[in-house]
Enzyme design. Structure first.
Site, short mmCIF file in Angstrom:
data_model
loop_
_atom_site.label_atom_id
_atom_site.label_comp_id
_atom_site.label_asym_id
_atom_site.label_seq_id
_atom_site.Cartn_x
_atom_site.Cartn_y
_atom_site.Cartn_z
N ARG A 558 -3.34 -7.34 -1.78
CA ARG A 558 -3.00 -5.95 -1.55
C ARG A 558 -2.49 -5.30 -2.83
NH1 ARG A 558 -4.55 -4.10 3.50
NH2 ARG A 558 -3.32 -2.30 2.87
N VAL A 559 -2.85 -4.04 -2.99
CA VAL A 559 -2.33 -3.30 -4.14
C VAL A 559 -1.33 -2.23 -3.68
CG1 VAL A 559 -4.33 -3.67 -5.63
CG2 VAL A 559 -4.32 -1.74 -4.05
N ASP A 560 -1.10 -2.18 -2.35
CA ASP A 560 -0.10 -1.23 -1.87
C ASP A 560 1.16 -2.01 -1.50
OD1 ASP A 560 -1.01 -2.62 0.29
OD2 ASP A 560 -1.82 -0.89 1.37
N ASP A 561 2.09 -1.35 -0.81
CA ASP A 561 3.34 -2.02 -0.49
C ASP A 561 3.24 -2.80 0.81
OD1 ASP A 561 4.66 -1.26 -2.78
OD2 ASP A 561 5.13 0.71 -1.95
N VAL A 562 2.19 -3.58 0.91
CA VAL A 562 2.01 -4.43 2.07
C VAL A 562 2.00 -5.87 1.56
CG1 VAL A 562 0.37 -5.11 3.87
CG2 VAL A 562 0.74 -2.69 3.39
#
Ligand code: WTA
Length: 694
Positions: A558-562
């Site tokens: 993941r590149v998001d805040d997940v």
């Protein structure tokens, strides 16, 4: 060079030479070491495969991209439609600059997914075929249902639901463990056009309540208790709490249909609210075993499934009927090279998308025999999976890398004491599978015989988007290989520009595919903002990806805040909000760190309220706050692996937490902290480092 490399592979099966010759033409010269690590399907396997060569894949893939309408409508025609869709097979707008995002497949087509999964297969002469083998928590506890008997059970429940007033378009929440009643409940909803919302029976009362409040169900279906390994979990108590909680928000549910799971708990020990609570066994068998179908439009909703995002509130991913049906059935068939005699086992729970698409719908639409397992892979010992494989002669085995890694640690003898001769294809999902786990899965579990389908997809995508087709391509351990038919993955840079050839960046998808989700329930704006605004013109997956010289895809996470913990998506914001709900926590910031078994672990930086001293007890109570928010006793994967005391957090002058720095501190990459001069107070970094081992 290329051929010499191929020949030197230890796992090279006999006969691969012929296939490798074909591949050599397409692949050209491969380079770096992992990229060079090619594993070929045996000639014997490829010969019988649905897609036996790269050429065949290329031919089908090309057609699916050049003529998606023709490609998919041909496949859809193999299913039953009460009325065919109109002249437009699909219409879409994936570009926010051109107006609202809209995806429709087979609009105007009238069908029913339960009919296609059950009645259609029975009419084709498969009524006596086993649809579900059920394996209980304990050895020797089992059961089975043929397609005909499954249909009868589904009809009885469907009739009951209609009787209590559930109508087309109404929501029903299902909070059940892996009993046969779980797929039965899903199919019963689908039969009458109700929208099911399955909540993983491990989520806490709070999480369940949140989902109930969001979709306002006509009924909740649960069971009194379940045994998971040696533990008993009182699910009905959790539902009671959740219903009390949701009533406070003005959502009251009139019916709580409860299955008595006798092996876990006697009905007399179950708390009961007269009038609202109904015993399944006392009621459902009274209903007729046939039930008329509610015919629905292909674009009518089928189910809701909540998943974590990078902000606090879980997102209600909405899937519709027709496209999802065609897509799950087709991906299942090709990615596992499914043939009618196969016995298929997916270890996922129906509480997750994998259990929706690849325990229930995909396999049953193909008339497959599916195993539903109630227990845990480590009980009574770590050989349980292979015991089940031998017991039912499983041919297709689909699981998650975290399970592979945890079994790998227990030693090979738990595997090798079983025959596993029946296995044909293995599958992996949930997170990137690291090459060493891949190797162990391939060599030890599959005796170097069975191709591994490393399927990349998401709750949102409904089905596989990037996956090997066993028999077609040589595999590279750790790579999900190539796109499924009709899928156009693109890798974009920060500015959203497509990058060609060998590259890495953000993984997006161009154009829609039939199984794509259509909206976030009640929040189309969030749907557009999260998935379509970051890179206009594309669906943004939230994952990073690189593509190697041979065109193989390597997902990088993941590149998001997940955070992806044991294949489960956890939003950092959700964990943070659970932590700050603790009266002694002032602020929290959560990042993911590498974890040997879970893939990623949760690392929490916690700032306490002024004057509160650090203590082990407080650490425990903070962990408990998170566990309470997410889960009861089952798989407490949301609990922080580490709580790092933080007198302050590194923030920019505008108050934004710099997670990049926290990730480096968490993974002890202290020489890679980068520029800290833009911080409001650069000293906090030193303080944090000093407290690393406290
Ligand atoms: C990750 C599960 C690498 C990815 C089906 C994705 C994977 C998220 C793979 C979706 C794979 C899933 N290789 N990464 N084969 N499969 N992922 O919604 O980060 O629970 O975005 O769906 O899991 O998780 P979800």
């Amino acid at each position: 060079n290329y051929l010499r490399h191929v020949e030197s592979l230890a796992v090279l099966p006999s006969g691969a030479g012929k296939i490798s010759h074909l591949n050599a033409v397409i692949l050209g010269e491969a380079l770096a070491s992992e990229e060079n690590d090619l594993v070929f399907p045996s000639e014997e396997f490829s010969r019988q495969a649905l897609v036996p060569s790269p050429m065949k894949y290329m031919e089908m893939y090309r057609r699916s991209i050049e003529d998606p309408a023709g490609f998919w409508s041909e496949i859809a025609s193999e299913f039953y439609w009460k009325q065919k869709w109109g002249t437009t097979v699909y219409s879409e707008n994936l570009d926010v600059r051109k107006g609202p995002i809209k995806i429709e497949w087979f609009k105007g087509g009238i069908t029913n997914i339960c009919y296609n999964a059950l009645d259609r297969n029975i009419e084709a002469g498969n009524g006596d075929k086993i649809a579900i083998y059920w394996e209980g928590n304990d050895l020797g506890q089992d059961g089975s249902l043929t397609y005909s008997s499954l249909l009868e059970k589904v009809c009885q429940l469907a009739n009951y639901l209609k009787d209590i007033g559930v109508r087309k378009g109404d929501a029903v929440v299902i909070y059940l463990p892996m009993l046969m009643e779980l797929p039965i409940a899903m199919l019963a909803c689908a039969r009458i056009g109700a929208i099911h919302s399955v909540v993983f029976a491990g989520f806490s009362a709070d999480s369940l309540a949140q989902r109930i409040v969001d979709c306002k169900p006509k009924a909740v279906i649960t069971c009194n208790a379940v045994r998971r390994g040696p533990k008993v979990i009182h699910l009905k108590d959790i539902v009671d709490d959740a219903l009390a909680e949701s009533a406070k928000s003005g959502v009251s549910v009139d019916v709580c249909l409860t299955y008595e799971n006798q092996s876990a708990m006697n009905r007399h020990d179950t708390k009961w609210q007269k009038g609202r609570d109904i015993w399944w066994q006392d009621t459902i068998p009274e209903y007729p075993t046939t039930c008329e179908i509610e015919w629905v439009d292909a674009e009518d909703p089928l189910f809701l499934l909540y998943t974590s995002g990078s902000t606090g509130k879980p997102k209600g991913v909405l899937h519709t009927t027709g496209g999802y049906m065609i897509y799950t059935a087709t991906t299942f068939k090709y990615a596992f090279d499914y043939k009618p005699p196969d016995i298929y086992w997916c270890t996922a729970d129906c509480g997750w998308i994998t259990g929706h698409s690849y325990v229930t719908y995909g396999p049953l639409l193909n008339g497959a025999t599916v195993i539903v397992f109630e227990g845990v892979p480590s009980y009574p010992d770590p050989g349980r999976c292979w015991n089940i494989v031998d017991k039912y002669k499983v041919t297709l085995f689909y699981t998650a890398p975290t399970l592979v890694r945890s079994l790998m640690r227990e030693g090979d003898e738990y595997v090798t004491r079983y025959s596993r001769k029946s296995l044909r294809v293995l599958g992996s999902v949930g997170e990137p599978i690291n090459p060493s786990a891949w190797r162990w899965f391939f060599n030890i579990v599959g005796d170097s015989r069975c191709p591994i389908s490393d399927t990349w997809w998401q709750t949102e995508t409904g089905g596989f988007l990037i996956t090997p087709l066993p028999g077609a391509w040589p595999q590279k351990p750790g790579s999900a290989t190539f796109p499924f038919f009709g899928v156009q993955p693109v890798i974009v840079d920060e500015k959203g520009a497509e990058i060609e050839g060998e590259c890495s960046g953000y993984l997006c998808i161009k154009s829609s595919w039939p199984g794509a989700f259509r909206t976030l329930y009640g929040d189309h704006e969030r749907y557009e903002t999260t998935y379509f605004k970051p890179f206009p013109g594309y669906y943004f997956s939230g994952d990073g990806c690189s593509r190697d010289k041979d065109g193989y895809h390597w997902l990088t996470g993941r590149v998001d805040d997940v955070i992806n913990v044991s294949g489960h998506r956890i939003g950092t914001a959700e964990v943070e909000s659970a932590l700050v709900s603790h009266p002694q926590c002032a602020e929290a910031a959560v990042v993911g760190v590498e974890h040997e078994v879970k893939g990623q672990g949760i690392y929490a930086f916690v700032t306490l309220v002024d004057g509160v001293p650090y203590s082990e007890e407080l650490r425990k109570s903070l962990t408990l706050a998170v566990r309470k928010q997410f889960h009861c006793q089952i798989g407490p994967f949301a609990a922080p692996d580490k709580i790092h005391w933080a007198p302050g957090l590194p923030k920019t002058r505008s108050g934004k937490i710099m997670r990049r720095i926290l990730r480096k501190i968490a993974s002890r990459q202290l020489d890679e902290l980068g520029d800290t001069s833009t911080l409001a107070d650069p000293n906090v970094v030193d303080q944090l480092i000093a407290l690393s081992d406290c």
